[in-house]
Scaffold this active site. Structure first.
Site, PDB file in Angstrom:
ATOM      1  CG  ASP A 243      16.203 -45.015 -96.585  1.00  0.00           C
ATOM      2  OD1 ASP A 243      16.565 -44.102 -97.034  1.00  0.00           O
ATOM      3  OD2 ASP A 243      16.568 -45.423 -95.543  1.00  0.00           O
TER       4      ASP A 243
ATOM      5  CG  HIS B  20      19.920 -44.652 -94.228  1.00  0.00           C
ATOM      6  ND1 HIS B  20      18.913 -43.962 -94.967  1.00  0.00           N
ATOM      7  CD2 HIS B  20      20.716 -43.324 -93.836  1.00  0.00           C
ATOM      8  CE1 HIS B  20      18.908 -42.760 -94.925  1.00  0.00           C
ATOM      9  NE2 HIS B  20      19.954 -42.330 -94.272  1.00  0.00           N
TER      10      HIS B  20
HETATM   11  N1  LIG Z   1      18.720 -42.703 -91.081  1.00  0.00           N
HETATM   12  C1  LIG Z   1      18.327 -41.731 -91.629  1.00  0.00           C
HETATM   13  O1  LIG Z   1      17.413 -41.987 -92.369  1.00  0.00           O
HETATM   14  C2  LIG Z   1      18.946 -40.228 -91.520  1.00  0.00           C
HETATM   15  C3  LIG Z   1      19.836 -40.029 -90.837  1.00  0.00           C
HETATM   16  N2  LIG Z   1      20.404 -38.597 -90.875  1.00  0.00           N
HETATM   17  C4  LIG Z   1      21.762 -38.673 -89.829  1.00  0.00           C
HETATM   18  O2  LIG Z   1      21.147 -38.121 -88.574  1.00  0.00           O
HETATM   19  C5  LIG Z   1      22.219 -37.486 -87.969  1.00  0.00           C
HETATM   20  C6  LIG Z   1      21.863 -36.192 -87.290  1.00  0.00           C
HETATM   21  O3  LIG Z   1      21.276 -35.159 -88.198  1.00  0.00           O
HETATM   22  P1  LIG Z   1      20.840 -33.584 -88.007  1.00  0.00           P
HETATM   23  O4  LIG Z   1      20.067 -33.470 -86.703  1.00  0.00           O
HETATM   24  O5  LIG Z   1      20.652 -33.254 -89.381  1.00  0.00           O
HETATM   25  O6  LIG Z   1      22.373 -33.079 -87.603  1.00  0.00           O
HETATM   26  P2  LIG Z   1      23.019 -32.177 -86.887  1.00  0.00           P
HETATM   27  O7  LIG Z   1      24.310 -31.747 -87.133  1.00  0.00           O
HETATM   28  O8  LIG Z   1      21.981 -30.809 -86.996  1.00  0.00           O
HETATM   29  O9  LIG Z   1      22.776 -32.491 -85.446  1.00  0.00           O
HETATM   30  C7  LIG Z   1      23.584 -33.633 -84.803  1.00  0.00           C
HETATM   31  C8  LIG Z   1      23.615 -33.324 -83.218  1.00  0.00           C
HETATM   32  O10 LIG Z   1      24.455 -34.236 -82.654  1.00  0.00           O
HETATM   33  C9  LIG Z   1      25.391 -33.433 -81.760  1.00  0.00           C
HETATM   34  N3  LIG Z   1      26.329 -34.492 -81.320  1.00  0.00           N
HETATM   35  C10 LIG Z   1      27.404 -34.603 -81.951  1.00  0.00           C
HETATM   36  N4  LIG Z   1      28.325 -35.606 -81.331  1.00  0.00           N
HETATM   37  C11 LIG Z   1      27.274 -36.068 -80.123  1.00  0.00           C
HETATM   38  C12 LIG Z   1      27.627 -36.809 -79.217  1.00  0.00           C
HETATM   39  N5  LIG Z   1      28.975 -37.542 -79.034  1.00  0.00           N
HETATM   40  N6  LIG Z   1      26.839 -36.981 -78.151  1.00  0.00           N
HETATM   41  C13 LIG Z   1      25.589 -36.503 -78.287  1.00  0.00           C
HETATM   42  N7  LIG Z   1      25.467 -35.479 -79.345  1.00  0.00           N
HETATM   43  C14 LIG Z   1      26.261 -35.191 -80.205  1.00  0.00           C
HETATM   44  C15 LIG Z   1      25.587 -32.185 -82.238  1.00  0.00           C
HETATM   45  O11 LIG Z   1      25.945 -31.311 -81.407  1.00  0.00           O
HETATM   46  C16 LIG Z   1      24.440 -31.905 -83.093  1.00  0.00           C
HETATM   47  O12 LIG Z   1      23.495 -31.025 -82.189  1.00  0.00           O
HETATM   48  C17 LIG Z   1      23.339 -37.258 -89.235  1.00  0.00           C
HETATM   49  O13 LIG Z   1      24.286 -38.177 -88.729  1.00  0.00           O
HETATM   50  C18 LIG Z   1      22.750 -37.551 -90.468  1.00  0.00           C
HETATM   51  O14 LIG Z   1      23.397 -37.939 -91.266  1.00  0.00           O
HETATM   52  C19 LIG Z   1      19.610 -37.692 -91.225  1.00  0.00           C
HETATM   53  C20 LIG Z   1      18.409 -37.968 -92.063  1.00  0.00           C
HETATM   54  C21 LIG Z   1      17.931 -39.437 -92.149  1.00  0.00           C
HETATM   55  O1  LIG Z   2      21.851 -38.212 -96.959  1.00  0.00           O
HETATM   56  C1  LIG Z   2      21.965 -37.628 -95.881  1.00  0.00           C
HETATM   57  O2  LIG Z   2      23.110 -37.280 -95.702  1.00  0.00           O
HETATM   58  C2  LIG Z   2      20.795 -37.616 -95.010  1.00  0.00           C
HETATM   59  C3  LIG Z   2      20.296 -38.934 -94.785  1.00  0.00           C
HETATM   60  O3  LIG Z   2      20.618 -39.874 -94.290  1.00  0.00           O
HETATM   61  C4  LIG Z   2      19.040 -38.848 -95.728  1.00  0.00           C
HETATM   62  O4  LIG Z   2      18.309 -37.949 -95.852  1.00  0.00           O
HETATM   63  O5  LIG Z   2      18.466 -40.179 -95.825  1.00  0.00           O
END
Ligand SMILES: NC(=O)C1=CN([C@@H]2O[C@H](COP(=O)(O)OP(=O)(O)OC[C@H]3O[C@@H](n4cnc5c(N)ncnc54)[C@H](O)[C@@H]3O)[C@@H](O)[C@H]2O)C=CC1
Ligand SMILES: O=C([O-])CC(=O)C(=O)O
Length: 332
Positions: free
Chosen positions: A160, A188
Site C-alpha cells: 500500500d 491492509h
Molecule cells: N498484504 C498484502 O499486501 C497482500 C496480501 N495478499 C494475500 O496473500 C495471500 C496469497 O495470495 P496468492 O498467492 O495470490 O494466493 P494463492 O491462492 O495463489 O496462493 C495461496 C497458497 O497458499 C496455500 N495454502 C493454503 N492453506 C495453506 C496452509 N495452511 N499452509 C500453507 N499453505 C497454504 C495454497 O495452497 C496456495 O498455494 C492471499 O490471502 C491474498 O489475499 C495478496 C496481495 C497483497
Molecule cells: O485485495 C486483495 O484481495 C489482494 C490484496 O490484498 C491487495 O492487492 O492489496
C-alpha cells in the site's frame, strides 16, 4: 569470508505470490546480493505437485545464492531453523463464503502455524504475514506464539505504501525514488488511511512537501486516498487475479529494510503491534510509519495529526478492533 546461509520460510509457496517471491529471494533481492539463502517452502497436500514444480524451476535457474531448498507439506519441517518467515499461505474467499467463514479458516491456520514457528524457528525469527486478513492473521500468530518477541511479528502494508508513492510520482511526473515518507495507517483493507501530509519530493531546488507540489488538496483528500485503498480490487478486476508481483516485491522491501535498515530520513509503513502510539489502541497490529536500524523497527514519533487524519486513523482502528473480536469468536 562468505556469509552463512539464512533459512527463509515462504508459506503458500505454490501460489501466485509464492511463484513471484521465491526467485526474488533466491536472487538476493530480500536479504542482499552477498547473503546466501536456504529456501523453505510450505504448501498443503493438494498443492504438493505444483510445489515440486516450483522447486524444479528453482534448481533449473541455478541461482548462485541459493544453497538449499526444502519443499514440504510438513509444517514442522518447514519451520525448523528459519530466521525469516514470510506467511503467504492462506485460504482465499470463495463464492458464497461470508467474511466470517474466511476469517475462521485463516485464524485456525495462523493459530497452528504460530505454534510450529514458536517451537521450531530460530529464536530471533522475523515474521511477515502477507495473507489476508493480514493484520488479524498476524495478531493471531502473535497471540499463539507468546515466546516470539512481539516486535518480531509484522504484517505487510508496504505494498500500500509503495502504491501511494507510485500514485504521487505519476501525478507529479517525477521518479518514484524521489518521493518519500508517505504513510499507511491501520488495516491492509479499504479502510486504510494513505497519508501524504509528511511526504516530500526531491526537486532540483531541494526537498518540497507533496501537498505544496500537488497543489490540489481536493484530489489528495479524495481520489488519491480511494485509488490507493481500492488498488487491490482494481488489479483483480484487470488481471482476474490479485496482485502478485507487486506483493512479492513489497514483501522483499519490507524484510530488506527491517534487516538492513531504512535510509537516513526515510520512513516506511509496516503493520506492527501497537503500543498506543498516536492514540491507536494497544493490542492491535496496525500499520505505522517506522524507521529500521540494527534489525529493529521503531515507530516514528511526534508527527502532527490533523482532524481529517485523526478520523481516518480512528476508523481503521475501529475496523481492526472488530476484526479482532470476530477472530476471537472464531476460535471458540
Ligand atoms: N498484504 C498484502 O499486501 C497482500 C496480501 N495478499 C494475500 O496473500 C495471500 C496469497 O495470495 P496468492 O498467492 O495470490 O494466493 P494463492 O491462492 O495463489 O496462493 C495461496 C497458497 O497458499 C496455500 N495454502 C493454503 N492453506 C495453506 C496452509 N495452511 N499452509 C500453507 N499453505 C497454504 C495454497 O495452497 C496456495 O498455494 C492471499 O490471502 C491474498 O489475499 C495478496 C496481495 C497483497
Ligand atoms: O485485495 C486483495 O484481495 C489482494 C490484496 O490484498 C491487495 O492487492 O492489496
Amino acid at each position: 569470508m562468505a556469509k552463512e546461509p539464512v533459512r527463509v520460510l515462504v508459506t503458500g509457496a505454490a501460489g501466485q505470490i509464492g511463484y513471484a517471491l521465491v526467485p526474488m529471494i533466491a536472487r538476493g533481492v530480500m536479504l542482499g546480493a552477498d547473503q546466501p539463502v536456504i529456501l523453505h517452502m510450505l504448501d498443503i497436500p493438494p498443492a504438493a505437485e505444483a510445489l515440486n514444480g516450483v522447486k524444479m524451476e528453482l534448481l533449473d535457474a541455478a541461482f548462485p545464492l541459493l544453497k538449499g531448498i526444502v519443499a514440504t507439506t510438513d509444517v514442522v519441517e518447514a519451520c525448523t531453523g528459519v530466521s525469516v518467515a514470510v506467511m503467504v499461505g492462506g485460504f482465499p474467499r470463495k463464492d458464497g463464503m461470508e467474511r466470517k467463514d474466511v476469517m475462521s479458516k485463516n485464524v485456525s491456520i495462523y493459530k497452528s502455524q504460530a505454534s510450529a514457528l514458536e517451537a521450531h524457528a530460530a529464536p530471533s525469527c522475523k515474521v511477515l504475514v502477507v495473507a489476508n486478513p493480514a493484520n488479524t492473521n498476524a495478531l493471531i500468530l502473535k497471540e499463539f506464539a507468546p515466546s516470539i518477541p512481539e516486535k518480531n511479528i509484522t504484517c505487510l502494508t508496504r505494498l500500500d505504501h509503495n502504491r501511494a508513492l507510485g500514485q504521487i510520482a505519476e501525478k507529479l511526473n517525477v521518479q518514484v525514488t524521489d518521493v518519500r515518507n508517505a504513510i499507511i495507517w491501520g488495516n491492509h483493507s479499504s479502510t486504510q488511511y494513505p497519508d501524504v501530509n509528511h511526504a516530500t519530493v526531491k526537486t532540483p531546488s531541494g526537498e518540497k512537501p507533496v501537498r505544496e507540489l500537488v497543489a490540489d488538496d481536493e484530489w489528495l483528500n479524495t481520489e488519491f486516498i480511494s485509488t490507493v485503498q481500492q488498488r487491490g480490487a482494481a488489479i483483480i478486476k484487470a488481471r482476474k487475479q490479485s496482485s502478485a508481483l507487486s506483493a512479492a516485491s513489497s514483501a522483499c522491501d519490507h524484510i530488506r529494510d527491517w534487516v538492513l535498515g531504512t535510509p537516513e530520513g526515510t520512513y516506511v509503513s509496516m503493520g506492527v503491534y501497537s503500543d498506543g502510539s498516536y492514540g491507536v489502541p494497544a493490542g492491535l497490529i496496525y500499520s505505522f510509519p517506522v524507521t529500521c536500524s540494527g534489525g529493529e523497527w521503531t515507530i516514528v514519533q511526534g508527527l502532527p495529526i490533523d482532524e481529517f487524519s485523526r478520523k481516518k486513523m480512528d476508523a481503521t482502528a475501529q475496523e481492526l478492533s472488530e476484526e479482532k473480536t470476530l477472530a476471537y469468536s472464531c476460535l471458540n
